[in-house]
Design a protein around this motif. Structure first.
Motif, PDB file in Angstrom:
ATOM      1  N   LEU A 112       5.817  51.553   3.414  1.00 35.78           N
ATOM      2  CA  LEU A 112       5.046  52.519   3.832  1.00 35.78           C
ATOM      3  C   LEU A 112       4.057  53.559   2.876  1.00 35.78           C
ATOM      4  CD1 LEU A 112       7.149  53.750   6.789  1.00 35.78           C
ATOM      5  CD2 LEU A 112       5.080  52.492   7.210  1.00 35.78           C
ATOM      6  N   LYS A 113       2.843  53.090   2.952  1.00 37.24           N
ATOM      7  CA  LYS A 113       2.180  53.875   1.780  1.00 37.24           C
ATOM      8  C   LYS A 113       1.604  55.204   2.395  1.00 37.24           C
ATOM      9  CE  LYS A 113      -1.210  52.066  -1.323  1.00 37.24           C
ATOM     10  NZ  LYS A 113      -2.128  50.893  -1.563  1.00 37.24           N
ATOM     11  N   MET A 124      -1.185  59.981   2.639  1.00 37.96           N
ATOM     12  CA  MET A 124      -0.541  59.220   1.380  1.00 37.96           C
ATOM     13  C   MET A 124       1.083  59.982   1.006  1.00 37.96           C
ATOM     14  SD  MET A 124      -2.755  57.494  -1.347  1.00 37.96           S
ATOM     15  CE  MET A 124      -1.631  56.700  -2.312  1.00 37.96           C
ATOM     16  N   ILE A 125       1.910  59.099   0.921  1.00 45.07           N
ATOM     17  CA  ILE A 125       3.098  59.446   0.797  1.00 45.07           C
ATOM     18  C   ILE A 125       3.519  59.875  -0.567  1.00 45.07           C
ATOM     19  CG2 ILE A 125       5.609  59.218   1.020  1.00 45.07           C
ATOM     20  CD1 ILE A 125       4.571  57.390   3.510  1.00 45.07           C
ATOM     21  N   ARG A 126       3.741  61.005  -0.923  1.00 45.16           N
ATOM     22  CA  ARG A 126       4.182  61.470  -2.394  1.00 45.16           C
ATOM     23  C   ARG A 126       5.885  61.314  -2.700  1.00 45.16           C
ATOM     24  NH1 ARG A 126       5.632  66.242  -4.853  1.00 45.16           N
ATOM     25  NH2 ARG A 126       5.175  67.319  -3.000  1.00 45.16           N
ATOM     26  N   PRO A 127       6.164  60.509  -3.555  1.00 48.62           N
ATOM     27  CA  PRO A 127       7.699  60.619  -3.647  1.00 48.62           C
ATOM     28  C   PRO A 127       8.197  61.909  -3.655  1.00 48.62           C
ATOM     29  CG  PRO A 127       6.504  59.656  -5.517  1.00 48.62           C
ATOM     30  CD  PRO A 127       5.463  60.219  -4.676  1.00 48.62           C
TER      31      PRO A 127
END
Lengths: 220, 457
Positions: free
Chosen positions: B157-158, B164-167
């Motif tokens: 899942l981007k 946008m998914i930040r770690p």
């Protein structure tokens, strides 16, 4: 005292044998013999390092040899550069690059290959390592008077930090000062365009080709 | 040696920089051992037939690990292992491992060379970028393929809610929870509610949030972690290991030796690969996944990587009880027509090398998916059929087929020019979750082609 051809041969052999000490010693010999040092750079170091890059491309040599060859050239070049500067001259390189893997990303090898290949192709490279925060890319680029910032990201989730570096450059009014290059497994041309990067390279060879083409275009 | 001791050494072992570890210990060690143990690639063999070299490779890999240890990237300490500790780790590594539950309980086993027992098939989106809206459909379509024993990495899942998914962000925790829920929902929809789901949400430490016995990933689902090339671990991986071991999950530990990297040529990299197999087992890996990366080709069906996979798997199968599985990434991408045929030709070649060499199989997936959902459950079915058919084939027979397949795709392994393929939603009818007639045609045609080449399908 050895003649120019003999000294060039020693310089070449030092690179081919990945020997930093021998490269520095041969460079000192070139200085002591009063050779044209710009010519010494080209004939003694540039030719063998170019061949090393080509051999790496054909996978006849591998990453350790490429890195050791680049290190040997760096050791020899430091000697020549000092002598050239003492004489009031300047050593032309193709560009100064700061390179690193972005914040939150510990993948090192892809970036290291790009750094080694750029160095082997005449760029002055400052490798910042991995997990490099956006601000550090910019500080290093300013302090090293770089003209290129190269950012690697190996994860879909970390590539957005490439965007942050470019955004931060804009916020600081520095966007036009640096050429920004992005790469890494999840990165694409589309992503580069989306975040406003100046260039995208899918691998090390492409990075060299892209920067060489830029250099040539600017030189015209 | 238990995990507690491994973790302690990660804080107390010799201190050094990563570059020094990689150059002086790994690169120099592999080069020396390659010469002393005569590990060579002749430049043309794709599937190794030399048992003596496989055994020498095992010795070289073991010696390499004893000389290098495992580098802890954050503490910069080396976790060094004695010969006795390595032997003890190998003695107690499980030979078979149960996962899943109820009617979907399955067992993955150590396999031998030319083992007639069918390999275990881990398959799924395999971390290809997966869109939010397609996540459940795509995984359901994989789970309905009955030859797949465990769903593998249900997707990447981007973005979430268009962001946008930040770690390590709160968004990534939410994404990890949805990942767990959606993966479980997909296998439930396919009528396999207890099917094991292998792999994590790739949200750094926040992936742990996908763990929930009621709605997410369970103790019966293997959790995947990856060592960093070469022979390195980071704190995130060690923390995951500590958590998942304590939670009781089967541990699926991957490593990605780099052809052309610190190990040098394919033979030198095979030494690093065997050292990594043993290192993974010592760290607590119960299923060990080899996923060779290639500096130039960036996929796993080139000649170098085929040889590397076959030789290193054979060394492990002949000399240990490690449960091995091999990653399958290709240049071709799933699609239709003749363009779509390269993908199955490539993964079939590698599956023949891996299975005849004693490995189980993981994959397939294009090495460079184009856009989202660039994977095919129907091609996973063919992959599983080929892997099953390869069980019991002699390596000599398999080698002949691999050579013929390689000839058919070798000129198009450059990722820029390899077939571009289509996303799942264009290969399948989303209402019925059945493959389109055009995509089925590729399946039928390549299956016939493989049978004609001698794969007993």
């Amino acid at each position: 005292m050895a003649n120019a051809q003999e000294i060039y041969a020693r310089m070449t052999r030092a690179i081919e044998e990945y020997d930093s000490d021998a490269a520095a010693a041969a460079a000192r010999e070139a200085v002591a013999a009063g050779l044209n040092l710009l010519e010494a750079v080209e004939k003694g170091f540039a030719d063998p390092i170019r061949r090393l890059g080509e051999a790496f491309d054909r996978m006849e040599i591998f990453l350790p040899q490429l890195m050791l060859g680049s290190e040997a050239m760096k050791a020899g070049m430091a000697v020549l550069e000092e002598a050239i500067q003492s004489a009031g001259g300047t050593l032309v390189n193709k560009g100064v690059v700061v390179i690193g893997t972005v914040e939150g990303d510990i993948h090192d090898i892809g970036k290291t290959v790009v750094a080694a290949l750029l160095q082997a192709n005449g760029y002055q490279v400052h490798d910042l390592g991995v997990e490099v925060p956006a601000g550090r890319f910019i500080e290093a680029a300013q302090s090293q008077e770089a003209d290129i910032i190269a950012m690697s990201a190996l994860l879909s989730t970390t590539m957005l930090y490439q965007r942050d570096v470019i955004e931060m450059l804009g916020n600081k009014g520095l966007r036009e000062r640096f050429f920004t290059l992005v790469g890494g497994a999840p990165v694409s041309q589309k992503w580069a365009e989306e975040i406003g990067a100046d260039g995208y390279a899918r691998g090390a060879y492409e990075a060299v080709a892209l920067l060489d083409a830029r250099k040539e275009a600017r030189g015209r | 040696m238990n995990f507690k001791e491994i973790a302690r050494r990660g804080e107390t072992g010799p201190l050094m920089e990563a570059g020094e570890f990689l150059m002086k210990r790994v690169a120099a060690g592999a080069l020396r051992l390659q010469k002393s143990h005569e590990i060579r690639w002749d430049g043309k063999t794709l599937l190794n037939l030399d048992d003596a070299m496989a055994d020498r490779l095992w010795q070289a890999g073991r010696e390499l690990l004893l000389g290098t240890g495992i580098f802890s990237m954050n503490s910069r300490r080396v976790i060094e292992l004695s010969a006795e500790e390595v032997d003890e780790a190998l003695r107690f590594v499980p030979q078979h491992l149960a996962m899943g539950a109820g009617k979907e309980a399955v067992t993955v086993r150590h396999r031998g060379i030319e083992d007639p027992r069918k390999p275990f098939v881990f398959s799924g989106p395999f971390n290809a970028d997966t869109s939010e809206e397609m996540f459940v459909h795509l995984n359901e379509a994989f789970a309905q393929e009955r030859l797949i024993d465990s769903l593998l990495f249900p997707g990447y899942l981007k973005t979430l809610d268009g962001q946008m998914i930040r770690p390590t962000s709160a968004l990534s925790s939410r994404a990890a929870m949805l990942y767990g829920q959606w993966s479980r929902e997909a296998v439930r929809r396919a009528g396999r509610p207890d099917m094991p789901i292998t792999g994590h949400a790739v949200m750094a430490l926040n992936e742990i949030a996908c763990t929930n016995e009621a709605w997410g990933l369970r103790a019966t689902d293997p959790r995947a972690m990856v060592l960093i090339s070469e022979l390195q671990v980071d704190d995130v991986t060690m923390t995951r290991l500590a958590y998942y071991q304590a939670y009781g999950c089967p541990i699926y530990l991957a490593f990605t030796p780099l052809v052309g990297g610190y190990g040098g040529d394919p033979a030198g990299t095979a030494i690093v690969a065997v050292a990594s197999f043993i290192a993974a087992a010592a760290l607590g890996g119960e299923v060990v996944h080899i996923g060779p990366q290639h500096l130039k080709f960036k996929q796993q069906t080139n000649a170098h990587s085929l040889f590397l996979a076959s030789l290193s798997n054979q060394a492990v199968a002949r000399n240990s009880r490690i449960i091995a599985t091999t990653s399958h990434t290709t240049s071709g991408r799933p699609g239709n027509g003749e363009e779509g045929a390269q993908y199955p030709r490539e993964f079939s070649a590698l599956a023949l090398c891996a299975v005849s060499g004693g490995s189980n199989v993981s994959g397939p997936r294009p090495a460079e998916p184009l856009g989202f959902n660039n994977v095919s459950p129907l091609m996973a079915r063919l992959f599983a059929e080929v892997a099953h058919a390869a069980a019991g084939l002699s390596r000599g027979t398999a080698a002949g087929i691999v050579e013929k397949l390689y000839e058919r795709y070798k000129d198009r392994i450059d990722l820029e020019h390899s077939p571009r393929g289509l996303p799942f939603e264009e290969l399948y009818d989303l209402k019925t979750l059945r493959p389109s007639a055009e995509h089925r045609e590729v399946y039928e045609r390549v299956k016939e082609e493989l049978a004609a080449l001698g794969v007993p399908l």
